[in-house]
Design a protein around this motif. Structure first.
Motif, PDB file in Angstrom:
ATOM      1  N   PHE A 223       0.865  -1.184   0.000  1.00 38.65           N
ATOM      2  CA  PHE A 223       0.000   0.000   0.000  1.00 38.65           C
ATOM      3  C   PHE A 223       0.901   1.234   0.000  1.00 38.65           C
ATOM      4  N   VAL A 296     -10.837   1.590   2.807  1.00 40.51           N
ATOM      5  CA  VAL A 296      -9.909   0.617   3.398  1.00 40.51           C
ATOM      6  C   VAL A 296     -10.493  -0.793   3.294  1.00 40.51           C
ATOM      7  N   LEU A 301      -7.579  -3.062   1.470  1.00 35.08           N
ATOM      8  CA  LEU A 301      -7.132  -4.313   2.100  1.00 35.08           C
ATOM      9  C   LEU A 301      -7.325  -5.534   1.194  1.00 35.08           C
ATOM     10  N   VAL A 342      -9.294   3.554   9.808  1.00 34.71           N
ATOM     11  CA  VAL A 342      -8.124   2.895   9.195  1.00 34.71           C
ATOM     12  C   VAL A 342      -7.736   1.583   9.865  1.00 34.71           C
ATOM     13  N   ASN A 344      -5.388   0.694  11.841  1.00 31.00           N
ATOM     14  CA  ASN A 344      -3.932   0.461  11.695  1.00 31.00           C
ATOM     15  C   ASN A 344      -3.441   0.280  10.258  1.00 31.00           C
ATOM     16  N   THR A 345      -4.293   0.508   9.282  1.00 32.48           N
ATOM     17  CA  THR A 345      -3.818   0.416   7.888  1.00 32.48           C
ATOM     18  C   THR A 345      -3.108   1.713   7.542  1.00 32.48           C
TER      19      THR A 345
END
Ligand code: ATP
Ligand SMILES: Cc1cn([C@H]2C[C@H](O)[C@@H](COP(=O)(O)O)O2)c(=O)[nH]c1=O
Length: 428
Positions: A223, A296, A301, A342, A344-345
């Motif tokens: 990403f 996300v 993801l 998010v 933690n993305t």
């Protein structure tokens, strides 16, 4: 069923199987012919240059004498070994296929009729060398595929597959006593491959994987985000980077924020609508976060899980700089609002296009009508710029900062070099 490839050797032809090389071959042939004072060959003649030895092609297809063909070959090679060999692209899906087979434990190799110098350079250029246990190339003394295949294998090898796009690969594989898989996306036809001994046929690199290891899952992708002020040149550079990644065989998902999904694009329309002058700062921050929450889960993801490279025009950093800095809501408040969005993305790498806010906005407004955000006062954009600089100081390892006042080509080359290096390191 879990497929086990630990003792399996998988040998690939290069041109027409891993890489699509006609651009360089044709450009070099045209160059040599022009230098020799011959008329430019038409497309049908150029197509015949892929496969046979050069001397044969110059003599047979262009009617050169032996001496002329030798001189043409010299001119061709001088261009090919400096420029032409890089006018080349990885077939879509090849990168994921190689990486997946390698991760499954297969021993991978390249067996090619190309000479050693360009082969080594091309494999290194595309970062394929790290996946390969053996590379065997033709020499003037030895070019038969059968012998090259035998040379590539250790004494005690398990099952072996030769994969290629031409009759030479299938015939060579058969003569060497190994399994043969023909690919139809290169320069040979399915008929040619079947008639010369292909046991299996794949129409795409993904089908190679399905034939050899149907249960294999691709490794994770990556990403990446691109950030900058309005008019810093993000759109321009994302197009260029996306083309380069495509040439290297990365499967790219190009997306943006706000937006990137049908729901996100509706939120984008609300956010950028110049009529929405009454929108409060916190409403704005929550709408950006809402678009991100959808993005996300629906797009980013899943694509990363499928091994793709997500290239995102803006992400969380934009909220920190614009709402945290520009609207003065504060970094901590913005991070708190965005935490559930998010989960933690975060991008593994962020390219920041560095340019003064006045110069950026001047460029942007010259290009088209400003939207609701771009209509904000100079002081707002100055705070956004400051917000970005604070973010970079907090997390310098994640950011690649590029001087956005340079020419489009210079910026593109710098970004390409840095991003490709990082992505290829990531594949190990
Ligand atoms: N390096 C550059 N030098 C001069 N002009 C540039 C450069 N890069 C882009 N531009 C021009 O600046 C304008 C804005 O570029 P671009 O749309 O790529 O920026 P952006 O950051 O995506 O803007 P926005 O975020 O507002 O969409 C365009 O007219 C583009 O052609
Ligand atoms: C993601 C995000 C964006 N913004 C701002 C930045 C720009 O002014 C617009 C988006 O327009 P672009 O042409 O796609 O760059 O929205 C923001 O304020 N906060 C954010 O989180």
């Amino acid at each position: 069923m879990n497929c086990e490839l630990k003792d399996t050797w998988i040998l690939f032809d290069l041109d027409g199987t891993l890489t699509q090389s006609e651009e360089g071959i044709w450009n070099c042939a045209k160059h040599a012919v022009k230098e020799m004072g011959f008329p430019e060959p038409d497309a049908a003649t150029l197509r015949k240059f892929i496969g046979p030895p050069l001397l044969y092609s110059f003599r047979t297809f262009l009617g050169m004498t032996e001496e002329q063909a030798e001189e043409a070959q010299r001119i061709y090679r001088a261009r090919y070994t400096t420029v032409g060999m890089y006018e080349n692209r990885v077939y879509p899906g090849v990168r994921t296929m190689l990486r997946t087979l390698w991760k499954q434990g297969a021993k991978l190799g390249v067996v090619t009729g190309k000479p050693a110098y360009p082969t080594g350079k091309i494999l290194e250029h595309f970062g394929f060398d790290r996946f390969l246990s053996t590379v065997v190339c033709a020499t003037d003394a030895r070019a038969e595929k059968e012998h090259l295949i035998r040379e590539a294998l250790p004494e005690n090898h398990g099952e072996v597959w030769m994969i290629g796009d031409r009759c030479f690969d299938m015939e060579g594989g058969k003569a060497a006593g190994v399994h043969t898989l023909g690919v139809t996306y290169g320069y040979g036809s399915e008929q040619e491959l079947l008639e010369t001994g292909a046991e299996k046929i794949a129409h795409t690199p993904t089908e190679i994987l399905e034939i050899l290891c149907p249960d294999a899952k691709p490794g994770r992708g990556a990403f990446l985000s691109v950030e900058g002020l309005d008019g810093s040149g993000k759109g321009t550079q994302i197009e260029r980077l996306s083309d380069a990644l495509d040439r290297w065989g990365f499967e790219v998902v190009h997306t943006r924020e706000p937006g990137g999904t049908p729901i996100g694009e509706k939120i984008r329309d609300i956010l950028l609508d110049r009529e929405n002058t009454g929108m409060t700062d916190i409403t704005e921050a929550l709408l950006y976060a809402a678009s991100r929450a959808q993005h996300v889960r629906e797009k980013i993801l899943p694509a990363v899980k499928e091994g793709k490279v997500v290239l995102c025009d803006r992400f969380l950093d934009s909220s920190v700089a614009y709402q945290g800095g520009g609207r003065q809501l504060g970094i901590d408040e913005i991070l708190k609002i965005n935490a559930p969005a998010v989960e933690n993305t975060l991008p593994a790498l962020t390219v920041y296009l560095d340019i003064n806010h006045r110069e950026a906005l001047r460029r942007r407004c010259a290009a088209s009508e400003p939207d609701r955000m771009e209509m904000e006062a100079d002081s707002f954009h100055a705070r956004v710029e400051e917000g970005y600089h604070e973010l970079i100081a907090r997390d310098p390892k994640r950011f690649v900062v590029v001087d956005a006042t340079k020419s489009r080509d210079e910026i593109a080359a710098e970004i390409q070099e840095k991003v490709l290096t990082r992505l290829m390191e990531n594949e190990k």
